[in-house]
Motif scaffolding. Structure first.
Motif, PDB file in Angstrom:
ATOM      1  N   ASP A   4       0.843  -1.290  -0.067  1.00 47.48           N
ATOM      2  CA  ASP A   4       0.173  -0.268  -0.052  1.00 47.48           C
ATOM      3  C   ASP A   4       0.957   1.290  -0.047  1.00 47.48           C
ATOM      4  N   VAL A   5       1.884   1.042   0.558  1.00 46.47           N
ATOM      5  CA  VAL A   5       2.976   2.197   0.529  1.00 46.47           C
ATOM      6  C   VAL A   5       3.529   2.470  -0.699  1.00 46.47           C
ATOM      7  N   LEU A   6       3.821   1.428  -1.187  1.00 49.46           N
ATOM      8  CA  LEU A   6       4.719   1.257  -2.689  1.00 49.46           C
ATOM      9  C   LEU A   6       3.747   1.893  -3.622  1.00 49.46           C
ATOM     10  N   LYS A   7       2.272   1.663  -3.599  1.00 40.84           N
ATOM     11  CA  LYS A   7       1.350   2.322  -4.650  1.00 40.84           C
ATOM     12  C   LYS A   7       1.442   3.808  -4.448  1.00 40.84           C
ATOM     13  N   LYS A   8       1.912   4.345  -3.258  1.00 39.52           N
ATOM     14  CA  LYS A   8       1.571   5.875  -2.920  1.00 39.52           C
ATOM     15  C   LYS A   8       3.015   6.414  -3.843  1.00 39.52           C
ATOM     16  N   ILE A   9       4.026   5.630  -3.952  1.00 35.71           N
ATOM     17  CA  ILE A   9       5.288   6.150  -4.283  1.00 35.71           C
ATOM     18  C   ILE A   9       5.855   5.800  -5.641  1.00 35.71           C
ATOM     19  N   ASP A 239      11.157  -2.246 -16.801  1.00 39.66           N
ATOM     20  CA  ASP A 239      12.454  -2.552 -16.589  1.00 39.66           C
ATOM     21  C   ASP A 239      12.911  -1.537 -15.434  1.00 39.66           C
ATOM     22  N   ALA A 240      12.517  -0.195 -15.599  1.00 42.36           N
ATOM     23  CA  ALA A 240      13.358   0.700 -14.491  1.00 42.36           C
ATOM     24  C   ALA A 240      12.121   1.793 -13.916  1.00 42.36           C
ATOM     25  N   PRO A 241      11.521   1.327 -13.359  1.00 42.41           N
ATOM     26  CA  PRO A 241      10.208   2.320 -12.787  1.00 42.41           C
ATOM     27  C   PRO A 241      10.667   3.487 -11.973  1.00 42.41           C
ATOM     28  N   TRP A 242      10.024   4.651 -11.958  1.00 41.66           N
ATOM     29  CA  TRP A 242      10.327   5.846 -11.097  1.00 41.66           C
ATOM     30  C   TRP A 242       9.667   5.649  -9.740  1.00 41.66           C
ATOM     31  N   TYR A 243      10.341   6.144  -8.638  1.00 45.62           N
ATOM     32  CA  TYR A 243       9.749   6.084  -7.528  1.00 45.62           C
ATOM     33  C   TYR A 243       9.890   7.535  -7.134  1.00 45.62           C
ATOM     34  N   VAL A 244       8.745   7.780  -6.540  1.00 47.45           N
ATOM     35  CA  VAL A 244       8.249   9.547  -6.715  1.00 47.45           C
ATOM     36  C   VAL A 244       8.314   9.638  -5.057  1.00 47.45           C
ATOM     37  N   ILE A 245       9.382   9.727  -4.316  1.00 51.60           N
ATOM     38  CA  ILE A 245       9.754  10.062  -3.084  1.00 51.60           C
ATOM     39  C   ILE A 245       9.290  11.235  -2.205  1.00 51.60           C
ATOM     40  N   PRO A 246       8.096  11.290  -1.342  1.00 52.44           N
ATOM     41  CA  PRO A 246       8.018  12.696  -0.640  1.00 52.44           C
ATOM     42  C   PRO A 246       9.198  13.090  -0.252  1.00 52.44           C
ATOM     43  N   ALA A 247       9.528  14.371  -0.160  1.00 52.62           N
ATOM     44  CA  ALA A 247      10.680  14.827   0.074  1.00 52.62           C
ATOM     45  C   ALA A 247      10.583  16.112   1.104  1.00 52.62           C
ATOM     46  N   ASP A 248       9.360  16.525   1.628  1.00 48.43           N
ATOM     47  CA  ASP A 248       9.514  17.557   2.692  1.00 48.43           C
ATOM     48  C   ASP A 248       9.867  17.238   4.027  1.00 48.43           C
ATOM     49  N   ASN A 249       9.741  15.832   4.262  1.00 49.37           N
ATOM     50  CA  ASN A 249      10.209  15.403   5.446  1.00 49.37           C
ATOM     51  C   ASN A 249      11.524  14.611   5.200  1.00 49.37           C
ATOM     52  N   LYS A 250      12.381  15.108   5.576  1.00 49.35           N
ATOM     53  CA  LYS A 250      14.001  14.328   5.086  1.00 49.35           C
ATOM     54  C   LYS A 250      13.808  12.893   5.557  1.00 49.35           C
ATOM     55  N   TRP A 251      13.518  12.840   7.013  1.00 52.67           N
ATOM     56  CA  TRP A 251      13.734  11.635   7.665  1.00 52.67           C
ATOM     57  C   TRP A 251      12.586  10.457   7.085  1.00 52.67           C
ATOM     58  N   PHE A 252      11.783  10.779   6.512  1.00 53.24           N
ATOM     59  CA  PHE A 252      11.072   9.730   5.761  1.00 53.24           C
ATOM     60  C   PHE A 252      11.460   9.454   4.460  1.00 53.24           C
ATOM     61  N   MET A 253      11.796  10.755   3.452  1.00 58.62           N
ATOM     62  CA  MET A 253      12.499  10.279   2.301  1.00 58.62           C
ATOM     63  C   MET A 253      13.874   9.549   2.433  1.00 58.62           C
TER      64      MET A 253
END
Length: 330
Positions: A4-9, A239-253
């Motif tokens: 469920d987390v992977l689907k978000k990113i 082959d190479a999907p993009w992961y869109v990582i939330p970056a507003d909170n550095k600790w989560f990123m």
């Protein structure tokens, strides 16, 4: 990482994407302490995985970071990769192309920096600059002196579709030849970028990170978001999907990037090389040569007799004993 987390990113391949569809402050229900603890676990796990990757010497891993200024690329590399052996890792930052690089195709400088088998390569910016910055500022394309590209009008939609295809072809080729490609877009919000720019201005230890050009590029924010959206749509592949990582909170990123890297490398089922029978025999022979001698057999057997007096070793002791004997005789 949970599904469920992977689907978000993850930018699902084959679909149209907009950066605005992704949350910049998503934390998957984690707090800072939990995320930092998990990051520590992942750095330890990654160290072990890297050791097997290097020993097996069959795969390489390419980690790509793309982001707007101040999103946290440098810090993410520093924290996520803090536990691995430097001998098995290499980092490249791609800046404005040199004269030599402009005399080659735009992928030339990328190809010569790819990690060899057994290593983890990190690209801080990459070939995607040529569909991001170059798309926002198409005059950059003219510097490449490409055939039939003589004016800005020649850099049209057809041109960009070709370039996306070229990138996908390269990444497919690399994947089929043993390179695992992990692509991270660190997605920072417009508001958070402003805060980080101000922090750079107020903190002398960060002043050097600030450039007047950062503010100039910030004026093109909407154009960049469009370019990033097109990048996700056209180059997030199986082959190479993009992961869109939330970056507003550095600790989560940092946690999220480390988690994805560990999961993907773990999927390779890495192992240390299996020795041949000949190699095993050589190891056994080496053990016999290098192993300590069995000293038990050489030790004298215990005796029930009273042990003899300790042998006098020094001249001084001999002289003292001789004096004692003279005294006793007298």
């Amino acid at each position: 990482m949970k599904k469920d987390v992977l689907k978000k990113i993850i930018a699902k391949p084959g679909e149209k994407h907009k950066v605005s569809d992704y949350q910049t402050d998503f934390t998957a229900g984690l707090n800072k302490d939990e995320a930092e603890r998990l990051l520590t676990e992942n750095t330890e796990k990654l160290a072990k995985l890297q050791d097997k990757l290097y020993a097996q010497d069959r795969y390489s891993v390419l980690v790509i970071f793309q982001a707007m200024d101040a999103a946290g690329k440098d810090g993410t590399v520093k924290h996520v990769m803090s536990g691995i052996n430097p001998q098995g890792c290499q980092v490249y930052s791609f800046k404005q192309p040199s004269a030599e690089e402009l005399d080659h195709d735009y992928l030339w400088r990328i190809y010569k920096c790819l990690p060899e088998r057994g290593r983890i390569g990190i690209f801080n910016r990459s070939h995607y600059e040529d569909v991001l910055v170059a798309k926002v500022h198409p005059s950059i394309v003219l510097n490449g002196k490409l055939p039939k590209i003589n004016k800005i009008e020649d850099v049209d939609d057809k041109f960009w579709k070709k370039r996306y295809r070229q990138i996908n072809d390269l990444e497919r080729h690399l994947t089929e030849n043993g390179t695992v490609i992990l692509k991270f877009f660190l997605n920072v919000s417009h508001e958070e970028q402003e805060k980080r720019f101000l922090a750079r201005l107020d903190d002398e230890s960060k002043n050097w990170k600030f450039s007047a050009s950062d503010l100039k590029e910030r004026e093109h924010w909407d154009d960049y978001m469009k370019a990033y959206s097109d990048m996700l749509t056209h180059t997030s592949t199986d082959d190479a999907p993009w992961y869109v990582i939330p970056a507003d909170n550095k600790w989560f990123m940092r946690y999220a990037v480390g988690e994805v890297i560990c999961d993907r490398i773990n999927d390779l089922k890495l192992h240390y090389p299996v020795l041949t029978e000949t190699a095993k025999q050589e190891l056994e022979a080496a053990k016999k040569i290098l192993a300590p001698q069995n000293t038990e057999a050489e030790k004298p057997k215990a005796s029930s007799k009273t042990p003899k007096a300790t042998k006098i070793k020094t001249i001084k002791d001999k002289q003292a004993a001789k004096s004692d004997r003279k005294i006793r005789k007298s």
